[in-house]
Design a protein around this motif. Structure first.
Motif, short mmCIF file in Angstrom:
data_model
loop_
_atom_site.label_atom_id
_atom_site.label_comp_id
_atom_site.label_asym_id
_atom_site.label_seq_id
_atom_site.Cartn_x
_atom_site.Cartn_y
_atom_site.Cartn_z
N SER A 1 0.86 -1.18 0.00
CA SER A 1 0.00 0.00 0.00
C SER A 1 0.90 1.23 0.00
N CYS A 2 0.67 2.14 -0.93
CA CYS A 2 1.56 3.28 -1.10
C CYS A 2 0.75 4.54 -1.36
N GLU A 3 1.20 5.66 -0.81
CA GLU A 3 0.55 6.93 -1.06
C GLU A 3 0.55 7.22 -2.57
N PRO A 4 -0.58 7.69 -3.11
CA PRO A 4 -0.72 7.78 -4.57
C PRO A 4 0.34 8.62 -5.27
N THR A 5 0.70 9.80 -4.72
CA THR A 5 1.61 10.67 -5.45
C THR A 5 2.99 10.06 -5.57
N ILE A 6 3.53 9.54 -4.48
CA ILE A 6 4.86 8.94 -4.55
C ILE A 6 4.83 7.66 -5.37
N ALA A 7 3.68 6.96 -5.38
CA ALA A 7 3.56 5.76 -6.20
C ALA A 7 3.65 6.12 -7.68
N MET A 8 2.89 7.15 -8.10
CA MET A 8 2.84 7.52 -9.52
C MET A 8 4.13 8.18 -9.99
N MET A 9 4.66 9.08 -9.17
CA MET A 9 5.74 9.94 -9.65
C MET A 9 7.14 9.43 -9.32
N TRP A 10 7.25 8.45 -8.42
CA TRP A 10 8.60 7.98 -8.06
C TRP A 10 8.72 6.46 -8.04
N LEU A 11 7.78 5.77 -7.38
CA LEU A 11 7.96 4.34 -7.18
C LEU A 11 7.75 3.53 -8.46
N ILE A 12 6.63 3.74 -9.14
CA ILE A 12 6.32 2.92 -10.32
C ILE A 12 7.41 3.00 -11.39
N PRO A 13 7.97 4.18 -11.71
CA PRO A 13 9.04 4.20 -12.71
C PRO A 13 10.27 3.39 -12.30
N ARG A 14 10.43 3.09 -11.01
CA ARG A 14 11.61 2.36 -10.54
C ARG A 14 11.34 0.89 -10.26
N LEU A 15 10.07 0.50 -10.25
CA LEU A 15 9.75 -0.90 -9.97
C LEU A 15 10.36 -1.89 -10.96
N PRO A 16 10.51 -1.55 -12.24
CA PRO A 16 11.19 -2.51 -13.13
C PRO A 16 12.59 -2.90 -12.64
N ASP A 17 13.29 -1.96 -11.99
CA ASP A 17 14.61 -2.30 -11.45
C ASP A 17 14.49 -3.34 -10.34
N PHE A 18 13.45 -3.20 -9.49
CA PHE A 18 13.25 -4.20 -8.44
C PHE A 18 12.93 -5.56 -9.05
N GLN A 19 12.12 -5.58 -10.10
CA GLN A 19 11.77 -6.85 -10.73
C GLN A 19 12.98 -7.50 -11.38
N ARG A 20 13.89 -6.68 -11.92
CA ARG A 20 15.11 -7.23 -12.52
C ARG A 20 16.03 -7.83 -11.46
N THR A 21 16.16 -7.12 -10.33
CA THR A 21 17.08 -7.59 -9.29
C THR A 21 16.47 -8.64 -8.38
N HIS A 22 15.13 -8.72 -8.34
CA HIS A 22 14.45 -9.72 -7.52
C HIS A 22 13.35 -10.38 -8.35
N PRO A 23 13.73 -11.17 -9.34
CA PRO A 23 12.73 -11.73 -10.27
C PRO A 23 11.74 -12.67 -9.60
N GLY A 24 12.06 -13.19 -8.43
CA GLY A 24 11.16 -14.11 -7.77
C GLY A 24 10.11 -13.44 -6.89
N ILE A 25 10.15 -12.09 -6.80
CA ILE A 25 9.21 -11.37 -5.94
C ILE A 25 8.34 -10.45 -6.79
N GLN A 26 7.06 -10.70 -6.80
CA GLN A 26 6.11 -9.82 -7.47
C GLN A 26 5.55 -8.81 -6.47
N VAL A 27 5.45 -7.57 -6.90
CA VAL A 27 4.89 -6.52 -6.04
C VAL A 27 3.53 -6.12 -6.61
#
Length: 313
Positions: free
Chosen positions: A97-123
């Motif tokens: 659960s994430c506050e909408p503004t930080i989710a849209m403007m900061w977190l979501i653009p960086r989530l692909p990096d998390f998926q690359r470094t942790h392919p076994g964990i879906q968020v």
């Protein structure tokens, strides 16, 4: 053989480990008399004397020492088994659960990096702010700014400080490039109604003279600034990409506003490998983002009123 009541074994284990009924009572949050009665019940059930009682002290008998070996192993195995049952499946998605503004403007653009470094964990992302009903909403962790009081029973891991500062469109009339952003309308938001006052207090400077419209959400005030409708208070994390792309400029840099972002969870993140990995990644991304925000400020134009405590100083 019929087993004695489990509670008598639990009380015996505490009394045997401490070699004192009083300390066992403190550990179990019961009275000294309650401990003594449970030990007597156990001794009667087993037909054995487990403690020698001498001079207001107790000492384990040979039978007591043997039983302590049994209870210690039994309770250790029980704790281990329960911990494994409570541990979430590592292949299950991590619900955030994430506050909408930080989710849209900061977190979501960086989530692909998390998926690359942790392919076994879906968020799985759930956009929301304020208090979290973890069990009811099926949420594992929540990213929140500490602008409200949360349940003290929750586990809170600090991610980073919040840095804020005025942002506006580069080259707008009366904007940052002209050096007179102070004359542009000050945009507000209902979700951060005191943003300008907090920035002014933290930076030691005054807010713009002209009051502009207040938008329903923080995200909308930032979008209005991108559109050239005025100057808004921006979070260094949230406007980082807009600064780099020159959609926004930060004429004064950023200062700490006294708040911070935390990752909240009903159980310690270290007990959930998915949450532990996400927390470490989140902290690293935040640490990388704040210096990048400072570089973006330098690239978008003059820092006309940077203060000693600003990111851009």
């Amino acid at each position: 053989m019929k087993l004695p009541p489990l509670n008598t074994l639990r009380v015996f284990d505490a009394a045997a480990r401490h070699q004192a009924f009083g300390k066992a009572a403190q550990e179990l949050h019961v009275t000294h008399g309650a401990v003594s009665r449970q030990i007597k019940l156990l001794e009667q059930a087993l037909g054995l004397t487990l403690f020698d009682r001498r001079n207001r002290a107790v000492y384990l008998t040979d039978a007591g020492h043997q039983l302590l070996d049994v209870t210690r192993a039994m309770f250790e195995q029980l704790h281990t088994g329960l911990a494994q049952l409570r541990r979430p499946a590592t292949d299950a998605p991590l619900v955030l659960s994430c506050e909408p503004t930080i989710a849209m403007m900061w977190l979501i653009p960086r989530l692909p990096d998390f998926q690359r470094t942790h392919p076994g964990i879906q968020v799985h992302l759930y956009a929301a702010g304020g208090p979290v009903a973890f069990a009811a909403q099926g949420v594992d962790v929540a990213l929140r700014r500490n602008d409200f009081e949360w349940d003290p029973a929750l586990h809170a891991e600090r991610v980073c400080d919040e840095w804020t500062g005025p942002v506006c469109r580069p080259g707008m009339p009366g904007g940052a490039d002209a050096g007179d952003w102070f004359d542009a309308p000050a945009l507000g938001s209902a979700t951060r109604p005191r943003a300008w006052q907090q920035w002014a207090q933290a930076s030691g400077r005054k807010a713009p003279r002209q009051t502009g419209p207040a938008y329903e959400h923080f995200y909308l005030s930032l979008q209005a600034a991108v559109a050239g409708l005025g100057v808004a208070i921006g979070s260094a994390l949230m406007v980082q990409d807009a600064l780099r792309d020159r959609r926004l400029a930060a004429p004064c840099g950023f200062v700490r506003d006294g708040s911070a972002y935390f990752l909240l969870s009903p159980r310690p993140c270290r007990d959930d490998p998915r949450a532990a990995a996400f927390l470490a990644w989140l902290r690293q991304q935040a640490a990388n983002s704040l210096p990048e925000a400072a570089q973006a400020v330098e690239a978008t134009g003059p820092v006309a009123c940077a203060t000693d405590q600003s990111v851009a100083s």
